[in-house]
Design a protein around this motif. Structure first.
Motif, PDB file in Angstrom:
ATOM      1  N   LEU A   1       0.826  -1.205   0.000  1.00 36.85           N
ATOM      2  CA  LEU A   1       0.000   0.000   0.000  1.00 36.85           C
ATOM      3  C   LEU A   1       0.865   1.262   0.000  1.00 36.85           C
ATOM      4  CD1 LEU A   1      -2.807  -1.118   2.458  1.00 36.85           C
ATOM      5  CD2 LEU A   1      -3.042  -0.681   0.000  1.00 36.85           C
ATOM      6  N   ALA A   2       1.953   1.244   0.758  1.00 34.65           N
ATOM      7  CA  ALA A   2       2.868   2.397   0.754  1.00 34.65           C
ATOM      8  C   ALA A   2       3.464   2.583  -0.634  1.00 34.65           C
ATOM      9  CB  ALA A   2       3.966   2.195   1.796  1.00 34.65           C
ATOM     10  N   ALA A   3       3.842   1.481  -1.273  1.00 29.51           N
ATOM     11  CA  ALA A   3       4.391   1.559  -2.630  1.00 29.51           C
ATOM     12  C   ALA A   3       3.342   2.063  -3.611  1.00 29.51           C
ATOM     13  CB  ALA A   3       4.895   0.182  -3.056  1.00 29.51           C
ATOM     14  N   ALA A   4       2.109   1.592  -3.476  1.00 24.04           N
ATOM     15  CA  ALA A   4       1.036   2.029  -4.365  1.00 24.04           C
ATOM     16  C   ALA A   4       0.808   3.531  -4.236  1.00 24.04           C
ATOM     17  CB  ALA A   4      -0.251   1.274  -4.064  1.00 24.04           C
ATOM     18  N   CYS A   5       0.816   4.041  -3.011  1.00 24.78           N
ATOM     19  CA  CYS A   5       0.644   5.478  -2.797  1.00 24.78           C
ATOM     20  C   CYS A   5       1.735   6.263  -3.523  1.00 24.78           C
ATOM     21  CB  CYS A   5       0.672   5.800  -1.304  1.00 24.78           C
ATOM     22  SG  CYS A   5      -0.767   5.238  -0.376  1.00 24.78           S
ATOM     23  N   GLU A   6       2.963   5.791  -3.426  1.00 25.02           N
ATOM     24  CA  GLU A   6       4.083   6.478  -4.073  1.00 25.02           C
ATOM     25  C   GLU A   6       3.929   6.464  -5.589  1.00 25.02           C
ATOM     26  OE1 GLU A   6       7.656   4.621  -2.785  1.00 25.02           O
ATOM     27  OE2 GLU A   6       7.386   5.142  -0.660  1.00 25.02           O
ATOM     28  N   VAL A   7       3.620   5.299  -6.152  1.00 17.92           N
ATOM     29  CA  VAL A   7       3.558   5.175  -7.607  1.00 17.92           C
ATOM     30  C   VAL A   7       2.359   5.935  -8.178  1.00 17.92           C
ATOM     31  CG1 VAL A   7       3.356   3.566  -9.535  1.00 17.92           C
ATOM     32  CG2 VAL A   7       4.766   2.961  -7.564  1.00 17.92           C
ATOM     33  N   ILE A   8       1.213   5.839  -7.529  1.00 12.85           N
ATOM     34  CA  ILE A   8       0.036   6.576  -8.012  1.00 12.85           C
ATOM     35  C   ILE A   8       0.305   8.067  -7.985  1.00 12.85           C
ATOM     36  CG2 ILE A   8      -2.385   7.139  -7.547  1.00 12.85           C
ATOM     37  CD1 ILE A   8      -2.639   4.270  -6.359  1.00 12.85           C
ATOM     38  N   ALA A   9       0.944   8.545  -6.917  1.00 14.70           N
ATOM     39  CA  ALA A   9       1.260   9.973  -6.817  1.00 14.70           C
ATOM     40  C   ALA A   9       2.236  10.397  -7.914  1.00 14.70           C
ATOM     41  CB  ALA A   9       1.843  10.290  -5.440  1.00 14.70           C
ATOM     42  N   GLU A  10       3.134   9.492  -8.299  1.00 22.62           N
ATOM     43  CA  GLU A  10       4.150   9.835  -9.301  1.00 22.62           C
ATOM     44  C   GLU A  10       3.604   9.830 -10.721  1.00 22.62           C
ATOM     45  OE1 GLU A  10       7.438   7.185  -8.836  1.00 22.62           O
ATOM     46  OE2 GLU A  10       7.875   7.841  -6.797  1.00 22.62           O
ATOM     47  N   VAL A  11       2.820   8.809 -11.075  1.00 21.11           N
ATOM     48  CA  VAL A  11       2.427   8.649 -12.485  1.00 21.11           C
ATOM     49  C   VAL A  11       0.934   8.801 -12.731  1.00 21.11           C
ATOM     50  CG1 VAL A  11       4.395   7.115 -12.855  1.00 21.11           C
ATOM     51  CG2 VAL A  11       2.140   6.125 -12.416  1.00 21.11           C
TER      52      VAL A  11
ATOM     53  N   LYS B   1      -9.265  -2.049  -6.731  1.00 21.53           N
ATOM     54  CA  LYS B   1      -9.224  -2.396  -5.306  1.00 21.53           C
ATOM     55  C   LYS B   1      -7.952  -1.872  -4.661  1.00 21.53           C
ATOM     56  CE  LYS B   1     -12.198  -6.496  -5.414  1.00 21.53           C
ATOM     57  NZ  LYS B   1     -12.302  -7.956  -5.142  1.00 21.53           N
ATOM     58  N   LEU B   2      -6.855  -1.954  -5.380  1.00 19.37           N
ATOM     59  CA  LEU B   2      -5.592  -1.447  -4.859  1.00 19.37           C
ATOM     60  C   LEU B   2      -5.680   0.059  -4.645  1.00 19.37           C
ATOM     61  CD1 LEU B   2      -2.617  -1.809  -4.110  1.00 19.37           C
ATOM     62  CD2 LEU B   2      -2.055  -1.593  -6.540  1.00 19.37           C
ATOM     63  N   PHE B   3      -6.271   0.784  -5.600  1.00 24.24           N
ATOM     64  CA  PHE B   3      -6.405   2.235  -5.493  1.00 24.24           C
ATOM     65  C   PHE B   3      -7.248   2.602  -4.274  1.00 24.24           C
ATOM     66  CE2 PHE B   3      -8.765   6.161  -6.441  1.00 24.24           C
ATOM     67  CZ  PHE B   3      -7.707   7.041  -6.581  1.00 24.24           C
ATOM     68  N   ALA B   4      -8.391   1.932  -4.119  1.00 22.32           N
ATOM     69  CA  ALA B   4      -9.283   2.240  -3.001  1.00 22.32           C
ATOM     70  C   ALA B   4      -8.588   2.011  -1.663  1.00 22.32           C
ATOM     71  CB  ALA B   4     -10.549   1.402  -3.097  1.00 22.32           C
ATOM     72  N   GLU B   5      -7.873   0.899  -1.543  1.00 27.74           N
ATOM     73  CA  GLU B   5      -7.199   0.621  -0.278  1.00 27.74           C
ATOM     74  C   GLU B   5      -5.995   1.533  -0.068  1.00 27.74           C
ATOM     75  OE1 GLU B   5      -6.958  -2.892   1.753  1.00 27.74           O
ATOM     76  OE2 GLU B   5      -8.228  -4.080   0.431  1.00 27.74           O
ATOM     77  N   ALA B   6      -5.341   1.929  -1.159  1.00 27.11           N
ATOM     78  CA  ALA B   6      -4.231   2.873  -1.040  1.00 27.11           C
ATOM     79  C   ALA B   6      -4.737   4.213  -0.530  1.00 27.11           C
ATOM     80  CB  ALA B   6      -3.521   3.043  -2.382  1.00 27.11           C
TER      81      ALA B   6
ATOM     82  N   THR C   1      -7.428   4.729   1.318  1.00 36.37           N
ATOM     83  CA  THR C   1      -7.791   4.555   2.715  1.00 36.37           C
ATOM     84  C   THR C   1      -6.547   4.495   3.596  1.00 36.37           C
ATOM     85  OG1 THR C   1      -9.780   3.346   2.052  1.00 36.37           O
ATOM     86  CG2 THR C   1      -9.060   3.093   4.331  1.00 36.37           C
ATOM     87  N   HIS C   2      -5.502   3.829   3.087  1.00 37.86           N
ATOM     88  CA  HIS C   2      -4.238   3.740   3.817  1.00 37.86           C
ATOM     89  C   HIS C   2      -3.628   5.129   3.991  1.00 37.86           C
ATOM     90  CE1 HIS C   2      -0.241   2.219   4.968  1.00 37.86           C
ATOM     91  NE2 HIS C   2       0.246   3.072   4.105  1.00 37.86           N
ATOM     92  N   SER C   3      -3.583   5.892   2.903  1.00 37.34           N
ATOM     93  CA  SER C   3      -3.029   7.243   2.957  1.00 37.34           C
ATOM     94  C   SER C   3      -3.821   8.100   3.928  1.00 37.34           C
ATOM     95  CB  SER C   3      -3.054   7.866   1.554  1.00 37.34           C
ATOM     96  OG  SER C   3      -2.671   9.225   1.607  1.00 37.34           O
TER      97      SER C   3
END
Length: 203
Positions: free
Chosen positions: A15-25, A55-60, A62-64
């Protein structure tokens, strides 16, 4: 390390990695492989935990969201309500690199929410939680006599709306707005309602 703890640690890392990558690209360009590589896990393991990008986006998200303001909870009962509210305000604006990343995720959510019903419900739910977070600080200040009595729901909504407006301009790098100015403007707008000085408190 127990299996349950390993599973939790792996999910947190993904989830931490997903937050980073979504924010970047951005969400539209993200690929599961990119997140797996950033989290140092296999794509198979990633898909085991999160079947789809959605699902990954939604949980990312919520995690953030869950990380926002966690530093306020430990001593919230031992400091004045005005300082707690000021620290909440500070956390609602892109005031540091971590919060700027959170803001990029919020902006991705806003765009998706215009076209996707699930994202829209997620955004509304997260806003409800933010209003509750602000509302609790307001109610505490009212109960202690530090704040004047006010419409807690309306004041919370106004504070959120102001933070959204200034936050977008800060994210755009608008040269007419800086963090200090945004904090002072939002605080100055709600201070008369709360019966407190218009200067942004030291946090």
């Amino acid at each position: 390390m127990a299996k349950a703890e390993r599973t939790r640690e792996t999910r947190e890392r993904i989830l931490a990695a997903a937050c980073e990558v979504i924010a970047e690209v951005g969400f539209e360009k993200i690929r599961m492989r990119m997140v797996a590589e950033r989290a140092s896990v296999s794509t198979a393991l990633l898909h085991y935990h999160f079947e789809t990008r959605e699902k990954l986006f939604a949980e990312a998200m919520t995690h953030s969201f869950g990380q926002t303001g966690t530093d306020l909870e430990g001593d919230a009962d031992s400091v004045p309500a005005s300082r707690v509210l000021a620290r909440i305000l500070q956390n609602l604006l892109p005031t540091d690199p971590v919060l700027r990343q959170d803001w990029k995720l919020w902006q991705e959510l806003w765009v998706r929410a215009l076209r996707d019903e699930t994202a829209r419900h997620l955004a509304i739910d997260l806003y409800d939680q933010l209003r509750s977070w602000i509302g609790q600080a307001l109610e505490r200040g009212i109960a202690s006599g530090e704040f004047a009595r006010c419409d807690v729901a309306a004041t919370s909504t106004m504070m959120l709306a102001l933070c959204d407006g200034f936050g977008i301009r800060l994210m755009l790098g608008d040269p007419t707005v800086d963090v200090d100015g945004a904090q002072n403007a939002v605080w100055g707008a709600i201070a008369p309602t709360l019966g407190v000085p218009p200067e942004f408190p030291a946090v």
